[in-house]
Design a protein around this motif. Structure first.
Motif, PDB file in Angstrom:
ATOM      1  N   ASP A   1       1.657   4.594  -2.464  1.00  0.00           N
ATOM      2  CA  ASP A   1       1.366   5.939  -2.734  1.00  0.00           C
ATOM      3  C   ASP A   1       2.408   6.205  -2.532  1.00  0.00           C
ATOM      4  O   ASP A   1       2.312   7.915  -3.150  1.00  0.00           O
ATOM      5  CB  ASP A   1       1.012   5.442  -0.861  1.00  0.00           C
ATOM      6  CG  ASP A   1      -0.300   5.086  -0.178  1.00  0.00           C
ATOM      7  OD1 ASP A   1      -1.627   4.544  -1.266  1.00  0.00           O
ATOM      8  OD2 ASP A   1      -0.209   5.229   0.334  1.00  0.00           O
TER       9      ASP A   1
ATOM     10  N   ARG B   1      11.018   8.179  14.831  1.00  0.00           N
ATOM     11  CA  ARG B   1       9.661   8.664  16.221  1.00  0.00           C
ATOM     12  C   ARG B   1      10.835   9.753  16.918  1.00  0.00           C
ATOM     13  O   ARG B   1      10.247  10.480  18.255  1.00  0.00           O
ATOM     14  CB  ARG B   1       9.289   8.167  17.451  1.00  0.00           C
ATOM     15  CG  ARG B   1       8.544   7.074  16.689  1.00  0.00           C
ATOM     16  CD  ARG B   1       7.261   6.438  17.628  1.00  0.00           C
ATOM     17  NE  ARG B   1       7.629   5.090  18.088  1.00  0.00           N
ATOM     18  CZ  ARG B   1       7.758   4.020  17.420  1.00  0.00           C
ATOM     19  NH1 ARG B   1       7.097   4.742  16.051  1.00  0.00           N
ATOM     20  NH2 ARG B   1       8.309   3.218  17.342  1.00  0.00           N
TER      21      ARG B   1
ATOM     22  N   THR C   1      11.269  11.673  11.459  1.00  0.00           N
ATOM     23  CA  THR C   1      10.275  12.858  12.112  1.00  0.00           C
ATOM     24  C   THR C   1       9.154  13.055  11.612  1.00  0.00           C
ATOM     25  O   THR C   1       8.399  14.482  11.741  1.00  0.00           O
ATOM     26  CB  THR C   1      10.944  14.499  12.074  1.00  0.00           C
ATOM     27  OG1 THR C   1      11.093  14.529  10.140  1.00  0.00           O
ATOM     28  CG2 THR C   1      12.292  13.997  11.853  1.00  0.00           C
ATOM     29  N   GLY C   2       8.284  12.558  11.306  1.00  0.00           N
ATOM     30  CA  GLY C   2       6.581  12.682  11.070  1.00  0.00           C
ATOM     31  C   GLY C   2       5.509  11.070  10.850  1.00  0.00           C
ATOM     32  O   GLY C   2       6.862  10.520  10.280  1.00  0.00           O
ATOM     33  N   GLU C   3       4.636  11.153  10.619  1.00  0.00           N
ATOM     34  CA  GLU C   3       4.159  10.212   9.673  1.00  0.00           C
ATOM     35  C   GLU C   3       4.417  10.153   8.857  1.00  0.00           C
ATOM     36  O   GLU C   3       4.154   8.692   8.262  1.00  0.00           O
ATOM     37  CB  GLU C   3       2.524   9.836   9.984  1.00  0.00           C
ATOM     38  CG  GLU C   3       2.566   9.936  12.046  1.00  0.00           C
ATOM     39  CD  GLU C   3       1.249   9.678  12.716  1.00  0.00           C
ATOM     40  OE1 GLU C   3       0.370   9.990  11.799  1.00  0.00           O
ATOM     41  OE2 GLU C   3       1.314   9.034  13.896  1.00  0.00           O
ATOM     42  N   LYS C   4       4.276  11.255   8.472  1.00  0.00           N
ATOM     43  CA  LYS C   4       4.033  11.383   6.413  1.00  0.00           C
ATOM     44  C   LYS C   4       5.545  10.473   5.578  1.00  0.00           C
ATOM     45  O   LYS C   4       6.397  10.886   6.617  1.00  0.00           O
ATOM     46  CB  LYS C   4       3.864  12.615   6.060  1.00  0.00           C
ATOM     47  CG  LYS C   4       2.520  12.788   6.863  1.00  0.00           C
ATOM     48  CD  LYS C   4       1.210  13.809   5.643  1.00  0.00           C
ATOM     49  CE  LYS C   4       0.891  13.851   6.061  1.00  0.00           C
ATOM     50  NZ  LYS C   4       0.526  15.956   6.575  1.00  0.00           N
TER      51      LYS C   4
ATOM     52  N   ASP D   1      10.149  13.373  16.324  1.00  0.00           N
ATOM     53  CA  ASP D   1       9.176  13.847  16.383  1.00  0.00           C
ATOM     54  C   ASP D   1       8.298  13.754  17.561  1.00  0.00           C
ATOM     55  O   ASP D   1       7.821  14.982  18.105  1.00  0.00           O
ATOM     56  CB  ASP D   1       7.972  14.164  15.267  1.00  0.00           C
ATOM     57  CG  ASP D   1       7.352  12.743  15.044  1.00  0.00           C
ATOM     58  OD1 ASP D   1       7.739  11.831  15.486  1.00  0.00           O
ATOM     59  OD2 ASP D   1       6.123  12.775  14.419  1.00  0.00           O
TER      60      ASP D   1
ATOM     61  N   VAL E   1       0.550  -1.183   0.619  1.00  0.00           N
ATOM     62  CA  VAL E   1      -0.310   0.145  -0.189  1.00  0.00           C
ATOM     63  C   VAL E   1       0.788   0.717  -0.083  1.00  0.00           C
ATOM     64  O   VAL E   1       0.628   2.604  -0.992  1.00  0.00           O
ATOM     65  CB  VAL E   1      -0.559   0.276   0.976  1.00  0.00           C
ATOM     66  CG1 VAL E   1      -1.719   1.163   1.563  1.00  0.00           C
ATOM     67  CG2 VAL E   1      -1.968  -1.410   1.245  1.00  0.00           C
ATOM     68  N   LEU E   2       1.737   1.164   1.328  1.00  0.00           N
ATOM     69  CA  LEU E   2       2.828   2.720   0.886  1.00  0.00           C
ATOM     70  C   LEU E   2       3.667   2.655  -0.312  1.00  0.00           C
ATOM     71  O   LEU E   2       3.871   3.431  -1.012  1.00  0.00           O
ATOM     72  CB  LEU E   2       3.970   2.232   2.173  1.00  0.00           C
ATOM     73  CG  LEU E   2       3.599   2.273   3.582  1.00  0.00           C
ATOM     74  CD1 LEU E   2       4.138   1.920   4.691  1.00  0.00           C
ATOM     75  CD2 LEU E   2       2.592   3.974   3.780  1.00  0.00           C
TER      76      LEU E   2
END
Lengths: 317, 523
Positions: free
Chosen positions: B154, B249, B275-278, B251, B150-151
């Protein structure tokens, strides 16, 4: 390590726990033994004991307190390794005993709604799978809500757990509104007369105000269907996490109203000591610990076993 | 936390002031506090021990520079030593091998391997223009392979088709074969999460490594990891053999002591941080930033860089020019607000400011989040062009109309107008001396107003100035904020809502040395 095959079989819970915690015990117990064999207790030794506890993630304050308890009244006396272990175990148990409480399912609440929250990768979905298996084994009707609509394939992961444990899964498409889904799931669970509804949520770091707000919304929306829900909010903590676990508990308690904890991955770590620090600071009940990857490797938390395992004491039985 | 450490050290060392050099007893007292600070940051005990020993050596007899307190001096030594231990800058992913270059990701369960794999793939594909293939070797966790697929969709990176029943080494071999046939430059192998205790799984990872002969073996590790970080890094390094570490993580609000532990134990560089989920939240590692965090000093440099990268230099230059002329209207303010949103909103900004981490939650609870920015933009959007140009024509009836359009109360419009007026006045006031060397030169430069990237020295200077640059509007923050919080003092012009960076002129009096030391000053 050579007895790892043994642990696979049907055994008592104690053995599985101590196998899981083996390294905690080995390192902690071993280190304590090294420290005090044929030595008189002095300031340096107390400091060493403290360091051993620090290594287990007990945190600066708790480690200092337990080390002081070990030292109390024992200065200048020869002390054996077992004695030290016993004191450590007793102290840890004292800290943990009040928080060791099973998750009581109130049969009067139908469905009994459990919201599962935590930071990313702490093991929420897996824990839900294990919980589902446990509740099913107790003969309850379980429903799962795939509330992690953010992470890729989280929904699929939960569906697989649902199939494994014969629990229906309420899901929407990826990226859907988690609060809306929780609403639907609760309505569906009510309709179906389900005993327990387990709601998964997306992992979120506790310092992200927006995501925490979203979690608040989930709770708010659930209450529209059942004002008393969620009946339990389970915070899933990773045992390898360090002092940040305290910040996690604090933030999730504030926004999601956490009612209890589950600690996962105690199998892989020489740690878990942060639980003692958490107990000392928050007094939140610890319901479960996960000590393995198997479907039944989730068990109620027992303070005495945990304390003894952490201190490296063998079961007397 | 830095403030606390600094204060604590101050308490111990302040009486030293004027004596010139640090004595052994003083340093020992300071070391206890440093030890505690490091332990609270989750630095592993052994590493703490070695570290404090080294710092102690340097600190004893170190001459205290006149302008700083001994406490600050010690912190400076600690900070420098932290950076030295964390290693050199800019150790990127090494792709210098005949294609397909295999990169293997290993780590504990839930450390973020799959997400990191996708982030890295995206970076290699878009930034480095490589043809990348991802393969999931995780046959254990339900839907793990699906997650990577899936990633991959994307981020438009190919993933190896799943064939049921294969073992991880078989999948690895198939991935390499597919990469060779498909003309891929890079193959990313995402392995299953494993515990360091699981011999079977560790052996399997080693087996995959033998099969794939990866050029890089990256340990993906959670920056929130506690004391176990050393065991974890050591176990993976000895059993599998690592070439680098990716911290995830970052962030979060953890202090990241694990970075120091793992680096010290394995000697392997930390190559990237998540540094983030995206999928675009993957950055290079800079030791100075993690060092600042471990000491709780915030991440000013990241902030500056992010600002430089995000802010549209041309637009900023135009706004700056208008500021200089004193013609700063509401459209310009809107520009500023949206740029601030791009920087991650108040929350994102505050997180990077030194010493602010602590009050961030209070800010969050005070609802000073991005909604505020959004609302302010909405207010401006509800105005006519003429009104934006000349806010003075805004009388009650117009305000009422705008309030209706933006869905706010009239008083919020007044607040916004007041904020704008304060800013415009200040800008006019400094318009004359806004030359290159003016007090605002650094800030303007940093915001892209001067055009071009700020030099490291500028950044250092900025680091010094920044905290004072917190806009005066911050006076609206919760009452229980520390009084001595940098930039929140009463001396800055109050009123209005916190405009954040748009409130540049908020650079009030001299900031109370928020960074501890004037950066750049060497002992």
């Amino acid at each position: 390590m050579n007895d790892s095959t043994q642990t696979q079989g049907k055994q008592g819970w104690w053995r599985r726990l101590s196998a899981g915690l083996r390294r905690t015990s080995a390192s902690l117990g071993g280190a304590v033994a090294d420290l005090v064999t044929k030595r008189k207790l002095d300031g340096a030794m107390v400091e060493d004991i403290e360091e051993v506890l620090l290594r287990a993630d007990l945190g600066v304050d708790v480690a200092a307190r337990i080390a002081a308890a070990v030292a109390r009244g024992r200065y200048d006396k020869a002390i054996s390794a077992d004695e030290v272990k016993a004191v450590v175990a007793a102290e840890v148990e004292t800290a943990l005993a009040p928080v060791a409480a099973p998750l009581a399912i109130d049969a009067g609440r139908k469905p009994f709604v459990i919201l599962v929250v935590g930071v990313n990768g702490s093991g929420k979905t897996t824990t839900i799978g294990k919980l589902s298996a446990k509740f099913r084994a107790e003969g309850r009707a379980v429903m799962l809500a795939a509330g992690d609509t953010f992470r890729a394939a989280a929904i699929e992961q939960l569906k697989i757990w649902g199939a494994r444990t014969h629990a229906p899964v309420v899901a929407r498409e990826h990226g859907a509104d988690a609060a809306g889904l929780a609403f639907d799931a609760l309505a569906a669970a009510k309709e179906a007369g389900t005993d327990v509804l387990l709601i998964d949520t997306a992992g979120r770091l506790q310092n992200k105000a927006e995501l925490m707000g979203e979690l608040e919304k989930v709770t708010r929306v659930i209450r529209k269907v059942d004002a008393s829900a969620p009946h339990a909010v389970l915070l899933v903590l990773d045992a390898t996490v360090g002092q940040n676990a305290l910040a996690q508990v604090e933030a999730f308690r504030k926004t999601a109203g956490v009612t209890g904890l589950a600690m996962t991955k105690l199998d892989g770590t020489a740690r878990g000591g942060i639980l003692v620090a958490i107990a000392a600071k928050f007094g939140l009940p610890v319901h479960f610990i996960g000590v393995g990857e198997g479907i039944d490797d989730l068990a109620p938390f027992a303070a005495r076993d945990f304390a003894r395992a952490i201190a490296g004491l063998d079961d007397e039985a | 936390m830095f403030d606390t450490l600094s204060e604590r050290l101050g308490g111990i060392l302040d009486r030293l002031t004027g004596r010139g050099a640090l004595s052994e007893a003083d340093v020992d007292a300071a070391m206890r506090e440093i030890r505690r600070a490091l332990l609270e940051a989750d630095v592993a005990l052994d590493v703490v021990r070695d570290f404090t020993a080294r710092v102690r050596e340097q600190a004893i007899g170190a001459t205290v520079v006149k302008s700083v307190t001994p406490g600050q001096m010690v912190v400076k030594i600690v900070h420098d030593e932290l950076i030295a231990t964390l290693g050199a800058d800019g150790q990127g992913i090494d792709l210098n091998a005949p294609p397909p270059v295999a990169i293997m990701m290993v780590g504990l369960q839930g450390s973020g391997k799959t997400t990191t794999t996708a982030k890295l793939a995206r970076r290699l594909a878009t930034r480095d223009k490589r043809k990348v293939l991802m393969a999931s070797l995780d046959v254990r966790r339900p839907a793990a392979m699906e997650q990577l697929a899936v990633l991959g969709r994307d981020i438009a990176v190919d993933t190896l088709p799943v064939v049921a029943g294969q073992t991880p080494p078989q999948i690895a071999a198939r991935a390499l074969e597919a990469a060779r046939l498909g003309g891929y430059d890079i193959v990313l192998l995402d392995t299953a999460g494993r515990t360091t205790l699981d011999d079977e799984m560790m052996a399997e990872a080693a087996e995959v490594k033998r099969t794939a002969n990866p050029h890089e073996v990256l340990l993906v590790a959670d920056s929130l990891t506690g004391q176990d970080a050393v065991n974890l890094a050591r176990a993976f390094d000895t059993r599998v053999g690592l070439t680098g570490i990716v911290l995830t993580r970052v962030d979060g609000d953890g202090r990241g002591g694990a970075a120091l532990s793992m680096r010290a134990v394995t000697g392997k560089p930390i190559k990237l941080i998540g540094t983030g989920e995206k999928t675009d939240a993957l950055e290079d590692f800079h030791p100075s930033r993690i060092a600042g965090r471990i000491l709780g000093m915030g991440d000013v440099v990241s902030l500056v860089e992010k600002a430089a990268a995000t802010i549209d230099a041309e637009k900023a230059a135009r706004v700056a020019e208008r500021m200089r002329k004193g013609a700063f209207d509401l459209s310009d303010l809107r520009e500023q607000l949206t740029q601030m949103q791009k920087l991650g909103g108040l929350g994102g900004l505050m997180g990077m400011m030194p010493g602010v981490a602590k009050i961030k939650n209070q800010i969050a609870s005070a609802n000073l989040d991005d909604k505020l920015l959004k609302r302010q933009v909405a207010i401006i959007d509800s105005m006519t062009r003429g009104e934006r140009k000349n806010p003075d024509i805004l009388k009650a009836s117009r305000k009422k109309r705008i309030a209706g359009g933006a869905g706010v109360k009239v008083e919020e419009i007044n607040k916004l107008l007041k904020m704008h007026r304060t800013m415009a006045d200040m800008m006019k006031a400094m318009g004359g001396k806004a030359g290159k060397r003016g007090p605002m030169a650094g800030l303007a430069n940093m915001m892209g107003f001067g055009g071009g990237m700020p030099s490291p020295e500028d950044m250092a200077k900025l680091a010094e100035k920044m905290p004072g640059g917190l806009p005066g509007g911050m006076a609206n923050l919760p009452k229980d904020l520390p009084k001595n919080f940098p930039g929140l003092g009463g001396e800055t012009p109050g009123g209005g809502l916190p405009p954040g960076f748009p409130g540049l002129p908020g650079l009030g009096g001299k900031p109370p040395l928020p960074f501890g030391l004037p950066p750049g000053k060497k002992k």
